[in-house]
Scaffold this motif. Structure first.
Motif, PDB file in Angstrom:
ATOM      1  N   PRO A   1     -39.629  91.683 -13.029  1.00 15.50           N
ATOM      2  CA  PRO A   1     -38.724  92.048 -12.195  1.00 15.50           C
ATOM      3  C   PRO A   1     -38.939  92.919 -11.052  1.00 15.50           C
ATOM      4  O   PRO A   1     -38.166  92.948 -10.174  1.00 15.50           O
ATOM      5  CB  PRO A   1     -37.850  92.867 -13.291  1.00 15.50           C
ATOM      6  CG  PRO A   1     -38.305  92.370 -14.479  1.00 15.50           C
ATOM      7  CD  PRO A   1     -39.682  91.988 -14.309  1.00 15.50           C
ATOM      8  N   ASN A   2     -39.896  93.584 -11.086  1.00 15.92           N
ATOM      9  CA  ASN A   2     -40.480  94.336  -9.804  1.00 15.92           C
ATOM     10  C   ASN A   2     -41.701  93.621  -9.134  1.00 15.92           C
ATOM     11  O   ASN A   2     -42.386  94.264  -8.321  1.00 15.92           O
ATOM     12  CB  ASN A   2     -41.131  95.622 -10.375  1.00 15.92           C
ATOM     13  CG  ASN A   2     -40.045  96.604 -11.131  1.00 15.92           C
ATOM     14  OD1 ASN A   2     -38.841  96.080 -10.616  1.00 15.92           O
ATOM     15  ND2 ASN A   2     -40.285  97.608 -11.847  1.00 15.92           N
ATOM     16  N   ALA A   3     -41.832  92.341  -9.207  1.00 17.33           N
ATOM     17  CA  ALA A   3     -42.948  91.530  -8.592  1.00 17.33           C
ATOM     18  C   ALA A   3     -42.696  91.763  -6.949  1.00 17.33           C
ATOM     19  O   ALA A   3     -41.620  91.802  -6.626  1.00 17.33           O
ATOM     20  CB  ALA A   3     -42.804  90.212  -9.096  1.00 17.33           C
ATOM     21  N   ASN A   4     -43.946  91.929  -6.534  1.00 12.92           N
ATOM     22  CA  ASN A   4     -44.188  91.935  -5.061  1.00 12.92           C
ATOM     23  C   ASN A   4     -43.512  93.533  -4.548  1.00 12.92           C
ATOM     24  O   ASN A   4     -43.388  93.473  -3.465  1.00 12.92           O
ATOM     25  CB  ASN A   4     -43.546  91.000  -4.232  1.00 12.92           C
ATOM     26  CG  ASN A   4     -44.126  89.755  -4.616  1.00 12.92           C
ATOM     27  OD1 ASN A   4     -45.347  89.450  -4.747  1.00 12.92           O
ATOM     28  ND2 ASN A   4     -42.975  88.545  -4.751  1.00 12.92           N
ATOM     29  N   LEU A   5     -42.877  94.128  -5.230  1.00  8.06           N
ATOM     30  CA  LEU A   5     -42.574  95.578  -4.842  1.00  8.06           C
ATOM     31  C   LEU A   5     -43.749  96.495  -4.951  1.00  8.06           C
ATOM     32  O   LEU A   5     -45.045  96.217  -5.335  1.00  8.06           O
ATOM     33  CB  LEU A   5     -41.798  96.231  -5.681  1.00  8.06           C
ATOM     34  CG  LEU A   5     -40.249  95.461  -5.718  1.00  8.06           C
ATOM     35  CD1 LEU A   5     -39.607  96.345  -7.022  1.00  8.06           C
ATOM     36  CD2 LEU A   5     -39.462  95.532  -4.557  1.00  8.06           C
ATOM     37  N   PRO A   6     -43.817  97.348  -4.039  1.00  8.16           N
ATOM     38  CA  PRO A   6     -45.160  98.327  -3.825  1.00  8.16           C
ATOM     39  C   PRO A   6     -45.266  98.997  -5.279  1.00  8.16           C
ATOM     40  O   PRO A   6     -44.458  99.436  -6.215  1.00  8.16           O
ATOM     41  CB  PRO A   6     -44.731  99.590  -2.953  1.00  8.16           C
ATOM     42  CG  PRO A   6     -43.680  98.911  -2.158  1.00  8.16           C
ATOM     43  CD  PRO A   6     -42.981  97.865  -3.075  1.00  8.16           C
ATOM     44  N   GLY A   7     -46.725  98.937  -5.847  1.00  5.84           N
ATOM     45  CA  GLY A   7     -47.069  99.482  -7.072  1.00  5.84           C
ATOM     46  C   GLY A   7     -47.873 100.882  -6.937  1.00  5.84           C
ATOM     47  O   GLY A   7     -48.611 100.994  -5.751  1.00  5.84           O
ATOM     48  N   ALA A   8     -47.722 101.555  -7.946  1.00  4.20           N
ATOM     49  CA  ALA A   8     -48.461 102.855  -7.897  1.00  4.20           C
ATOM     50  C   ALA A   8     -49.620 102.836  -9.356  1.00  4.20           C
ATOM     51  O   ALA A   8     -48.691 102.874 -10.255  1.00  4.20           O
ATOM     52  CB  ALA A   8     -47.545 104.242  -8.024  1.00  4.20           C
ATOM     53  N   PHE A   9     -50.492 102.948  -8.887  1.00  4.57           N
ATOM     54  CA  PHE A   9     -51.443 103.017 -10.068  1.00  4.57           C
ATOM     55  C   PHE A   9     -52.374 104.118 -10.205  1.00  4.57           C
ATOM     56  O   PHE A   9     -53.451 104.304  -9.944  1.00  4.57           O
ATOM     57  CB  PHE A   9     -52.392 101.805  -9.921  1.00  4.57           C
ATOM     58  CG  PHE A   9     -51.657 100.501  -9.613  1.00  4.57           C
ATOM     59  CD1 PHE A   9     -51.095 100.051 -11.029  1.00  4.57           C
ATOM     60  CD2 PHE A   9     -51.548 100.029  -8.659  1.00  4.57           C
ATOM     61  CE1 PHE A   9     -50.214  98.728 -10.660  1.00  4.57           C
ATOM     62  CE2 PHE A   9     -50.546  98.704  -8.338  1.00  4.57           C
ATOM     63  CZ  PHE A   9     -49.972  98.086  -9.435  1.00  4.57           C
ATOM     64  N   HIS A  10     -51.754 105.220 -10.482  1.00  2.00           N
ATOM     65  CA  HIS A  10     -52.243 106.802 -10.035  1.00  2.00           C
ATOM     66  C   HIS A  10     -53.501 107.052 -11.265  1.00  2.00           C
ATOM     67  O   HIS A  10     -54.379 107.707 -10.821  1.00  2.00           O
ATOM     68  CB  HIS A  10     -51.293 107.821 -10.434  1.00  2.00           C
ATOM     69  CG  HIS A  10     -50.485 107.918  -9.448  1.00  2.00           C
ATOM     70  ND1 HIS A  10     -50.441 108.431  -8.037  1.00  2.00           N
ATOM     71  CD2 HIS A  10     -48.952 107.261  -9.294  1.00  2.00           C
ATOM     72  CE1 HIS A  10     -49.378 108.040  -7.429  1.00  2.00           C
ATOM     73  NE2 HIS A  10     -48.347 107.461  -8.015  1.00  2.00           N
ATOM     74  N   GLU A  11     -53.497 106.247 -12.223  1.00  2.00           N
ATOM     75  CA  GLU A  11     -54.596 106.509 -13.357  1.00  2.00           C
ATOM     76  C   GLU A  11     -55.583 105.305 -13.302  1.00  2.00           C
ATOM     77  O   GLU A  11     -56.091 104.832 -14.344  1.00  2.00           O
ATOM     78  CB  GLU A  11     -53.882 106.502 -14.644  1.00  2.00           C
ATOM     79  CG  GLU A  11     -52.954 107.596 -14.782  1.00  2.00           C
ATOM     80  CD  GLU A  11     -51.935 107.875 -15.815  1.00  2.00           C
ATOM     81  OE1 GLU A  11     -51.799 106.639 -16.367  1.00  2.00           O
ATOM     82  OE2 GLU A  11     -51.232 108.739 -16.135  1.00  2.00           O
ATOM     83  N   TRP A  12     -55.701 104.816 -12.236  1.00  2.00           N
ATOM     84  CA  TRP A  12     -56.568 103.501 -12.017  1.00  2.00           C
ATOM     85  C   TRP A  12     -58.078 103.697 -12.639  1.00  2.00           C
ATOM     86  O   TRP A  12     -58.841 102.903 -12.962  1.00  2.00           O
ATOM     87  CB  TRP A  12     -56.705 102.996 -10.528  1.00  2.00           C
ATOM     88  CG  TRP A  12     -57.416 104.315  -9.616  1.00  2.00           C
ATOM     89  CD1 TRP A  12     -56.762 105.259  -8.924  1.00  2.00           C
ATOM     90  CD2 TRP A  12     -58.858 104.381  -9.340  1.00  2.00           C
ATOM     91  NE1 TRP A  12     -57.878 106.020  -8.293  1.00  2.00           N
ATOM     92  CE2 TRP A  12     -59.019 105.242  -8.384  1.00  2.00           C
ATOM     93  CE3 TRP A  12     -60.117 103.544  -9.458  1.00  2.00           C
ATOM     94  CZ2 TRP A  12     -60.102 105.902  -7.849  1.00  2.00           C
ATOM     95  CZ3 TRP A  12     -61.038 103.939  -8.996  1.00  2.00           C
ATOM     96  CH2 TRP A  12     -61.305 104.873  -8.301  1.00  2.00           C
ATOM     97  N   GLY A  13     -58.747 104.938 -12.409  1.00  2.00           N
ATOM     98  CA  GLY A  13     -60.023 105.337 -12.745  1.00  2.00           C
ATOM     99  C   GLY A  13     -60.133 105.013 -14.321  1.00  2.00           C
ATOM    100  O   GLY A  13     -61.171 104.601 -14.628  1.00  2.00           O
TER     101      GLY A  13
END
Length: 655
Positions: free
Chosen positions: A129-141
């Motif tokens: 449902p959120n495909a292609n929307l800006p994503g936030a991955f703050h815990e990527w590490g």
């Protein structure tokens, strides 16, 4: 007088001075002065054969006493060091956990995507449902680190990594509390066990463990600075903030702790203007450096300020169980007990510190607001509790004249060492016998069988999944199927609105599924935290357009009728199994939490669906006794009584 220093240890120089003074006073009586003792200011006198013999005897006594004191200090250091090593080893073994937390899966998916792209994703790629929307991955590490470990050593390596990080956090706390008093390391060892149980629920493959590790390391550095006033103990703190900002957006917590200790140092130095300005400059430089280095991350200021912006999202915090106030959560009494012990120990201690009182008020309030902060509250209260309880025991020992014995290497100190070893060994043995100890995936937590069936059958279209299943399905299906929602999407967005509209069976839910081309549903029968019947499941139990493909543990798998071809005859299951699953969930939850009211309503509906009307009446009556103002339940109960009066065996209709 007796060679015991302020910290409760042995003062080598004072012992030697006292010993030499007493021996010299008793031995030398001739009036001719020849020189001075190198150890003490007492003068020695006229050289005679007798005095030479006495001097040699005195020298032998001094050498023996020096060896004795050195052996005492060596054994005391060995004991403290061995206890520290034991704490780290025992906690590492005890903290080996199977995977029970659903969030770890989407972290692994993010790590896999970073490796695939060679960069941090900028758009949503897991939730359709959120495909292609800006994503936030703050815990990527966190996700990237665990993905590398999984690729190299599998789930065993992930379990060991999680255990090592948590054990290192406890080790830093233990070392921060150690002030060379034997009672301190003994009390600090025992106190680790209740602190572990207060934090246990947050130590299972959650990214917060890196915040806890950073806080424990910072407390260790700051405690050493308080004792030594050496700026080099502040220097590593900005580096800790830099590493934490790649794992978890919570560097602001480190700044709060740093500022609290700065107030303590400035308060202690208020009588010296030069010390006051020097320490203020050191802490200001450390804080600014920590803040600037923390901004070196893919999200800059947003990563640093995220805790503040998130706390203001009341629409989010009011619907997530871990953001409940502590007094309204299952951890109510843990919070009350910890708050009471901490407050009593800090207030009653004659050597109370400003920093302890500020941390008690600040983090106690955070835990009061959000139950997820109870673990962080336990972490910061460990040091004042260890110090305060040590002082209490030393006061008792002073009244009983035991302090000198405990300070030495006699039976008392060895007894403390043996007792600490026994307690840690017993704690580890108890943890090893628990069903969640070890590595791998805990059975019954995730839709393992349903995911394997989807991989084998490859049903066309998309899947709609339960909230807590999204992370696992997104990971195990390898990107071949996107999911409808996962643990990151709890705010007002398209995925969240889509999920709520379908699970609550709101108007147009069928149209929403058709719009996204959903042919597969993977659901739970009841909600995890209260065993409340999911409205969509009640409708599916009587909807001929959706067929039950399987029921495993806590998972229900549905296929749209006609969507999956070439299945063997008899593949689909009788839908009465849906109500059987609801009944099992409700009864298990009532056994665990008999105070949770929604479980009784779910049990009543399940018994009604299974045709046991008399038992359903009893369950409804129990529910209405607890919640008499539920008009919907009253109406359902009246329908049940009418059906029972007509002699029906069961109900197959759903409103």
């Amino acid at each position: 007088m007796f060679g015991i220093n302020a910290a409760g240890g042995l003062d080598h120089n004072q012992l030697m001075r006292n010993f030499c003074s007493i021996r010299a006073f008793r031995s030398y009586t001739e009036p001719l002065q020849l020189g001075s003792c190198k150890v003490c200011p007492v003068q020695v006198f006229k050289e005679t054969p007798k005095n030479r013999r006495l001097y040699q005897k005195e020298r032998t006594h001094r050498q023996f006493l020096s060896f004795r004191v050195h052996r005492m200090n060596t054994e005391k250091a060995w004991m403290a060091g061995s206890i520290g090593a034991l704490v780290f080893l025992a906690l590492t073994v005890a903290l080996l956990h199977q995977i029970v937390d659903p969030d770890i899966w989407y972290h692994l998916s993010i790590g896999r995507e970073i490796v695939k792209l060679g960069a941090l994703p900028t758009q949503e790629f897991l939730v359709y449902p959120n495909a292609n929307l800006p994503g936030a991955f703050h815990e990527w590490g966190f996700g990237l680190l665990n993905y590398f470990v999984y690729q190299s050593w599998g789930f065993t390596g992930m379990s060991i990594l999680n255990a090592l990080v948590c054990a290192l956090m406890f080790w830093f706390l233990f070392r921060a509390a150690n002030d060379d008093r034997p009672l301190t390391w003994f009390v600090a060892t025992l106190l680790l066990i209740p602190v572990y149980f207060w934090m246990e629920v947050r130590l299972t493959y959650r990214v917060e463990i890196y915040l806890y590790l950073a806080m424990a390391c910072e407390l260790w550095l700051l405690e050493h600075f308080l004792r030594q006033r050496d700026w080099r103990w502040l220097a590593p703190i900005p580096l800790v903030g830099l590493l934490l900002s790649q794992m978890h957006p919570s560097v602001i917590i480190l700044l709060v702790v740093l500022g609290t200790y700065a107030l303590q140092v400035l308060w202690d130095s208020r009588s010296s203007r030069s010390d006051l300005s020097r320490y203020a400059a050191w802490f200001a430089l450390c804080g600014v450096a920590t803040l600037l280095l923390a901004m070196i991350n893919p999200y800059g200021w947003e990563q640093v300020l995220l805790p503040l912006t998130f706390a203001g999202e009341r629409r989010i915090t009011n619907i997530i169980s871990e953001f409940l106030p502590a007094l309204l959560s299952p951890f109510k009494w843990e919070y009350i007990i910890m708050l009471a012990i901490s407050a009593i120990v800090i207030v009653a201690n004659r050597r109370r510190r400003l920093v302890d009182m500020i941390l008690l008020l600040g983090f106690g309030f955070l835990a009061y607001r959000y139950v997820r902060n109870v673990g962080m509250f336990a972490l910061v209260m460990y040091l004042p509790m260890a110090r305060g309880l040590t002082d209490v025991l030393e006061n008792i020992g002073q009244r009983l004249s035991l302090n000198q014995q405990v300070a030495g290497t006699g039976r008392a100190q060895w007894g403390l060492w043996v007792l600490a070893v026994a307690v840690m060994a017993g704690f580890t043995a108890e943890r090893v016998t628990r069903p969640d100890w070890g590595w791998g995936i805990q059975q019954g937590r995730f839709p393992l069988t349903a995911a394997r069936l989807i991989r084998d059958i490859k049903p066309p279209g998309r899947i709609f999944n339960q909230y807590e299943f999204g992370g696992y399905l997104g990971w195990v299906l390898g990107g071949k199927y996107q999911v409808s929602i996962d643990g990151r999407h709890y705010a007002a967005n398209r995925a969240f609105a889509f999920y709520n509209g379908v699970t609550y069976a709101r108007h147009g839910w069928q149209t929403a599924l058709d719009r996204y081309g959903v042919n597969t549903l993977i659901l739970k029968a009841t909600r995890s935290y209260e065993a409340q019947l999911i409205p969509l499941v009640r409708i599916l139990a009587n909807d001929p357009n959706w067929l039950l493909a399987g029921r495993w543990d806590n998972t229900l798998l549905f296929f749209r009728k006609g969507a999956v071809a070439n299945l063997k005859q008899g593949f689909y299951r009788d839908k009465s199994e849906i109500w059987q699953q609801v009944r099992e969930d409700a009864e298990a939850f009532i056994d665990f939490r008999p105070d949770r009211i929604p479980a009784y309503y779910s049990l009543a509906e399940a018994l009604w669906g299974l045709g046991d009307l008399n038992a359903a009446v009893d369950a409804f009556q129990h529910y209405l006794k607890l919640k008499p103002d539920d008009r919907k339940a009253v109406k359902r109960f009246e329908q049940l009584e009418a059906e029972l009066a007509q002699g029906h065996n069961g109900s197959k209709t759903v409103e």
